[in-house]
Design a protein around this motif. Structure first.
Motif, mmCIF file in Angstrom:
data_model
loop_
_atom_site.group_PDB
_atom_site.id
_atom_site.type_symbol
_atom_site.label_atom_id
_atom_site.label_comp_id
_atom_site.label_asym_id
_atom_site.label_seq_id
_atom_site.Cartn_x
_atom_site.Cartn_y
_atom_site.Cartn_z
ATOM 1 N N LYS A 52 0.555 -1.243 -0.016
ATOM 2 C CA LYS A 52 -0.111 0.065 0.043
ATOM 3 C C LYS A 52 0.898 1.318 -0.026
ATOM 4 O O LYS A 52 0.488 2.208 -0.828
ATOM 5 C CB LYS A 52 -1.046 0.040 1.074
ATOM 6 C CG LYS A 52 -1.917 -1.177 1.273
ATOM 7 C CD LYS A 52 -3.061 -1.006 0.297
ATOM 8 C CE LYS A 52 -4.196 -1.996 0.375
ATOM 9 N NZ LYS A 52 -5.343 -1.786 -0.250
ATOM 10 N N CYS A 53 1.634 1.483 0.846
ATOM 11 C CA CYS A 53 2.440 2.573 1.029
ATOM 12 C C CYS A 53 3.687 2.873 -0.024
ATOM 13 O O CYS A 53 3.657 4.115 -0.428
ATOM 14 C CB CYS A 53 3.237 2.560 2.251
ATOM 15 S SG CYS A 53 2.195 2.186 3.839
ATOM 16 N N SER A 54 4.229 1.846 -0.490
ATOM 17 C CA SER A 54 5.219 2.059 -1.438
ATOM 18 C C SER A 54 4.608 2.423 -2.834
ATOM 19 O O SER A 54 5.318 2.977 -3.859
ATOM 20 C CB SER A 54 6.149 0.708 -1.677
ATOM 21 O OG SER A 54 5.466 -0.437 -1.851
ATOM 22 N N THR A 55 3.319 2.576 -2.881
ATOM 23 C CA THR A 55 2.768 2.662 -4.249
ATOM 24 C C THR A 55 2.857 4.447 -4.607
ATOM 25 O O THR A 55 3.180 4.513 -5.716
ATOM 26 C CB THR A 55 1.322 2.350 -4.218
ATOM 27 O OG1 THR A 55 1.278 0.930 -4.108
ATOM 28 C CG2 THR A 55 0.473 2.938 -5.509
ATOM 29 N N CYS A 56 2.877 5.143 -3.330
ATOM 30 C CA CYS A 56 3.115 6.621 -3.529
ATOM 31 C C CYS A 56 4.124 7.195 -3.024
ATOM 32 O O CYS A 56 4.643 8.252 -3.631
ATOM 33 C CB CYS A 56 1.794 6.998 -2.893
ATOM 34 S SG CYS A 56 0.326 6.374 -3.340
ATOM 35 N N HIS A 57 5.080 6.674 -2.236
ATOM 36 C CA HIS A 57 6.226 7.271 -1.835
ATOM 37 C C HIS A 57 7.304 6.119 -1.397
ATOM 38 O O HIS A 57 7.060 5.041 -1.176
ATOM 39 C CB HIS A 57 5.978 8.317 -0.886
ATOM 40 C CG HIS A 57 5.244 7.580 0.565
ATOM 41 N ND1 HIS A 57 6.099 6.726 1.367
ATOM 42 C CD2 HIS A 57 4.114 7.890 1.109
ATOM 43 C CE1 HIS A 57 5.281 6.395 2.289
ATOM 44 N NE2 HIS A 57 4.137 7.043 2.290
ATOM 45 N N MET A 81 -2.475 9.491 5.859
ATOM 46 C CA MET A 81 -2.470 9.424 4.475
ATOM 47 C C MET A 81 -3.686 8.705 3.831
ATOM 48 O O MET A 81 -4.154 9.016 2.676
ATOM 49 C CB MET A 81 -1.416 7.892 4.441
ATOM 50 C CG MET A 81 -0.148 8.392 4.900
ATOM 51 S SD MET A 81 0.764 9.483 4.044
ATOM 52 C CE MET A 81 0.981 10.733 5.011
ATOM 53 N N TYR A 85 -4.654 12.760 2.195
ATOM 54 C CA TYR A 85 -4.036 12.486 0.997
ATOM 55 C C TYR A 85 -4.969 11.548 -0.101
ATOM 56 O O TYR A 85 -4.469 11.310 -1.060
ATOM 57 C CB TYR A 85 -2.767 12.015 1.217
ATOM 58 C CG TYR A 85 -1.821 13.050 1.772
ATOM 59 C CD1 TYR A 85 -1.412 14.450 1.062
ATOM 60 C CD2 TYR A 85 -1.360 12.768 2.928
ATOM 61 C CE1 TYR A 85 -0.722 15.192 1.841
ATOM 62 C CE2 TYR A 85 -0.391 13.839 3.548
ATOM 63 C CZ TYR A 85 -0.481 14.938 3.097
ATOM 64 O OH TYR A 85 0.526 15.982 3.584
ATOM 65 N N ALA A 87 -5.102 8.196 0.211
ATOM 66 C CA ALA A 87 -4.369 6.827 0.093
ATOM 67 C C ALA A 87 -5.531 5.632 0.030
ATOM 68 O O ALA A 87 -6.371 5.714 0.856
ATOM 69 C CB ALA A 87 -3.559 6.460 1.041
ATOM 70 N N ALA A 144 -5.159 0.515 -5.890
ATOM 71 C CA ALA A 144 -4.310 1.483 -6.387
ATOM 72 C C ALA A 144 -3.857 1.143 -7.579
ATOM 73 O O ALA A 144 -2.479 1.677 -7.880
ATOM 74 C CB ALA A 144 -3.342 2.021 -5.204
ATOM 75 N N SER A 147 -3.002 3.482 -10.300
ATOM 76 C CA SER A 147 -2.046 4.533 -10.126
ATOM 77 C C SER A 147 -0.574 4.278 -10.928
ATOM 78 O O SER A 147 0.153 5.301 -11.142
ATOM 79 C CB SER A 147 -1.486 4.551 -8.496
ATOM 80 O OG SER A 147 -2.726 4.873 -7.779
ATOM 81 N N CYS A 148 -0.558 3.215 -11.123
ATOM 82 C CA CYS A 148 0.899 2.725 -11.993
ATOM 83 C C CYS A 148 0.445 1.994 -13.129
ATOM 84 O O CYS A 148 1.542 2.159 -14.003
ATOM 85 C CB CYS A 148 1.657 1.620 -11.001
ATOM 86 S SG CYS A 148 2.197 2.334 -9.365
#
Length: 215
Positions: A52-57, A81, A85, A87, A144, A147-148
């Motif tokens: 989850k987290c490494s998708t955005c930062h 988050m 933001y 997330a 997400a 997102s990529c």
């Protein structure tokens, strides 16, 4: 020297300078490869944070936070988050990730009772009723994925159309793609890693892989 001659010389110099800029080669900036990684842990929040987290930062973001943060503080940070933001994480995700961060980077310990409770928020609760099967579009949004990736053009990762084309003649396509989604990895489409989606059920993984191969 007369003002007109000074102005003429200034304009000529400016013209030469601008011409030089226009003819200069474009500036290329190469960023260093991403090397930061989350600290491993046996807590379930570790795999969830990877996905989850490494998708955005970058994982380096964690090191920018004050040292010794408590369980409540790390959980609030994860909640920010989600609520500030946007997330794509649930309230339960926030609780589980907060416990991992507090025990791994903060003042809490994995053996603390409140960390164990936060890491397994559904423990001791009645088993939920079977849920209806989630369609692939909802899975893409909730995890997400978009997102990529996109259907017909490259974003961070390859377009799903290109993935389907690569596997078009592979009889093991469904199994290979399902494994790639579940375990993540890098090198197949470039150096940027894809996080694992280990929390997805076999049915969800099958739905996503089938959807991608149909593009």
């Amino acid at each position: 020297m007369k003002p007109m001659k000074i102005m003429t010389r200034w304009l000529c110099a400016a013209h030469v300078c601008l011409a030089g800029i226009a003819n200069a080669a474009p500036l290329t900036i190469t960023l260093p490869a991403e090397t930061a990684a989350l600290k491993p842990s046996t807590l379930p929040g570790y795999a969830l944070a990877q996905q989850k987290c490494s998708t955005c930062h970058s994982a380096d973001y964690i090191n920018f936070q004050p040292p010794g943060m408590s369980l409540a503080q790390w959980t609030a940070e994860a909640g920010k988050m989600q609520h500030v933001y946007g997330a794509p994480i649930s309230d339960q995700d926030v609780t589980i990730i907060g416990a991992y961060l507090a025990a791994t980077y903060g003042s809490a310990k994995a053996s603390d009772a409140d960390v164990r409770a936060a890491s397994n928020p559904s423990a001791g609760q009645p088993a939920p009723a079977p849920m209806a099967k989630v369609d692939a579009t909802t899975l893409l949004q909730n995890n997400a994925c978009l997102s990529c990736h996109a259907i017909d053009h490259k974003v961070v990762g390859p377009a799903y159309h290109d993935v389907a084309a690569r596997y078009a003649n592979d009889p093991q396509a469904l199994a290979k793609l399902t494994s790639s989604i579940q375990h993540g990895g890098s090198g197949k489409w470039g150096d940027i890693p894809m996080p694992p989606f280990a929390q997805l059920s076999p049915d969800d993984l099958h739905s996503l892989a089938t959807f991608i191969l149909q593009q």
